[in-house]
Scaffold this motif. Structure first.
Motif, PDB file in Angstrom:
ATOM      1  N   TYR A  97     134.071 -20.238  19.940  1.00  7.52           N
ATOM      2  CA  TYR A  97     135.222 -20.359  20.834  1.00  7.52           C
ATOM      3  C   TYR A  97     134.913 -20.389  22.324  1.00  7.52           C
ATOM      4  O   TYR A  97     135.784 -20.730  23.108  1.00  7.52           O
ATOM      5  CB  TYR A  97     136.222 -19.230  20.545  1.00  7.52           C
ATOM      6  CG  TYR A  97     136.784 -19.350  19.157  1.00  7.52           C
ATOM      7  CD1 TYR A  97     137.703 -20.355  18.854  1.00  7.52           C
ATOM      8  CD2 TYR A  97     136.368 -18.506  18.136  1.00  7.52           C
ATOM      9  CE1 TYR A  97     138.209 -20.497  17.573  1.00  7.52           C
ATOM     10  CE2 TYR A  97     136.867 -18.645  16.850  1.00  7.52           C
ATOM     11  CZ  TYR A  97     137.785 -19.641  16.582  1.00  7.52           C
ATOM     12  OH  TYR A  97     138.273 -19.783  15.315  1.00  7.52           O
ATOM     13  N   LEU A  98     133.698 -20.056  22.727  1.00  5.62           N
ATOM     14  CA  LEU A  98     133.390 -20.015  24.153  1.00  5.62           C
ATOM     15  C   LEU A  98     133.529 -21.380  24.806  1.00  5.62           C
ATOM     16  O   LEU A  98     134.089 -21.500  25.898  1.00  5.62           O
ATOM     17  CB  LEU A  98     131.985 -19.447  24.394  1.00  5.62           C
ATOM     18  CG  LEU A  98     131.593 -19.263  25.852  1.00  5.62           C
ATOM     19  CD1 LEU A  98     132.583 -18.365  26.583  1.00  5.62           C
ATOM     20  CD2 LEU A  98     130.189 -18.699  25.949  1.00  5.62           C
TER      21      LEU A  98
ATOM     22  N   TYR B 121     130.449 -10.991  16.288  1.00  2.00           N
ATOM     23  CA  TYR B 121     130.767 -11.191  17.707  1.00  2.00           C
ATOM     24  C   TYR B 121     130.079 -12.454  18.229  1.00  2.00           C
ATOM     25  O   TYR B 121     130.675 -13.248  18.946  1.00  2.00           O
ATOM     26  CB  TYR B 121     130.369  -9.979  18.542  1.00  2.00           C
ATOM     27  CG  TYR B 121     131.283  -8.793  18.353  1.00  2.00           C
ATOM     28  CD1 TYR B 121     132.640  -8.882  18.645  1.00  2.00           C
ATOM     29  CD2 TYR B 121     130.795  -7.578  17.886  1.00  2.00           C
ATOM     30  CE1 TYR B 121     133.489  -7.799  18.472  1.00  2.00           C
ATOM     31  CE2 TYR B 121     131.641  -6.485  17.716  1.00  2.00           C
ATOM     32  CZ  TYR B 121     132.974  -6.606  18.008  1.00  2.00           C
ATOM     33  OH  TYR B 121     133.819  -5.530  17.840  1.00  2.00           O
ATOM     34  N   ASN B 122     128.819 -12.644  17.863  1.00  2.05           N
ATOM     35  CA  ASN B 122     128.114 -13.854  18.289  1.00  2.05           C
ATOM     36  C   ASN B 122     128.719 -15.110  17.676  1.00  2.05           C
ATOM     37  O   ASN B 122     128.822 -16.142  18.342  1.00  2.05           O
ATOM     38  CB  ASN B 122     126.621 -13.760  17.945  1.00  2.05           C
ATOM     39  CG  ASN B 122     125.861 -12.947  18.949  1.00  2.05           C
ATOM     40  OD1 ASN B 122     125.820 -13.283  20.127  1.00  2.05           O
ATOM     41  ND2 ASN B 122     125.279 -11.865  18.504  1.00  2.05           N
TER      42      ASN B 122
ATOM     43  N   LEU C   4     131.805 -15.939  19.652  1.00  2.00           N
ATOM     44  CA  LEU C   4     131.447 -16.517  20.952  1.00  2.00           C
ATOM     45  C   LEU C   4     130.960 -17.952  20.809  1.00  2.00           C
ATOM     46  O   LEU C   4     131.353 -18.839  21.564  1.00  2.00           O
ATOM     47  CB  LEU C   4     130.384 -15.660  21.639  1.00  2.00           C
ATOM     48  CG  LEU C   4     130.888 -14.355  22.225  1.00  2.00           C
ATOM     49  CD1 LEU C   4     129.715 -13.473  22.638  1.00  2.00           C
ATOM     50  CD2 LEU C   4     131.796 -14.615  23.408  1.00  2.00           C
ATOM     51  N   GLU C   5     130.101 -18.204  19.831  1.00  2.00           N
ATOM     52  CA  GLU C   5     129.589 -19.556  19.628  1.00  2.00           C
ATOM     53  C   GLU C   5     130.707 -20.529  19.276  1.00  2.00           C
ATOM     54  O   GLU C   5     130.724 -21.665  19.735  1.00  2.00           O
ATOM     55  CB  GLU C   5     128.532 -19.555  18.519  1.00  2.00           C
ATOM     56  CG  GLU C   5     127.233 -18.896  18.927  1.00  2.00           C
ATOM     57  CD  GLU C   5     126.279 -18.679  17.761  1.00  2.00           C
ATOM     58  OE1 GLU C   5     126.586 -19.117  16.625  1.00  2.00           O
ATOM     59  OE2 GLU C   5     125.234 -18.048  17.981  1.00  2.00           O
TER      60      GLU C   5
END
Length: 77
Positions: free
Chosen positions: A41-42, A34-35, A38-39
């Motif tokens: 595609y955020l 999950y991280n 996020l890293e």
């Protein structure tokens, strides 16, 4: 130890199952993936959705566009 925060969100059973399978097969916690997502595609999501918001604000008159020449001049280009 790095500082962490807990986040709760809803997803589809299929996506959760896929993430659980990946974590199990690779012997990593789901939080690792999950991280990683996020890293990776955020920043792209911020660029897309915040740009759309600015465009809406320009179209509605809430924000004024800045001419490219002015931006270049301020950047010393």
């Amino acid at each position: 130890m790095a500082m962490t925060a807990t986040v709760t969100f809803r997803t589809t059973p299929e996506l959760k199952s896929r993430m659980d399978f990946l974590a199990k097969e690779t012997h990593r916690p789901t939080s690792f993936y999950y991280n990683l997502l996020l890293e990776d595609y955020l920043e792209d999501l911020e660029d897309i959705y915040l740009s759309e918001k600015i465009l809406e604000d320009i179209k509605s008159g809430k924000e004024k566009p800045i001419p490219a020449e002015e931006v270049f001049a301020k950047a010393g280009l």
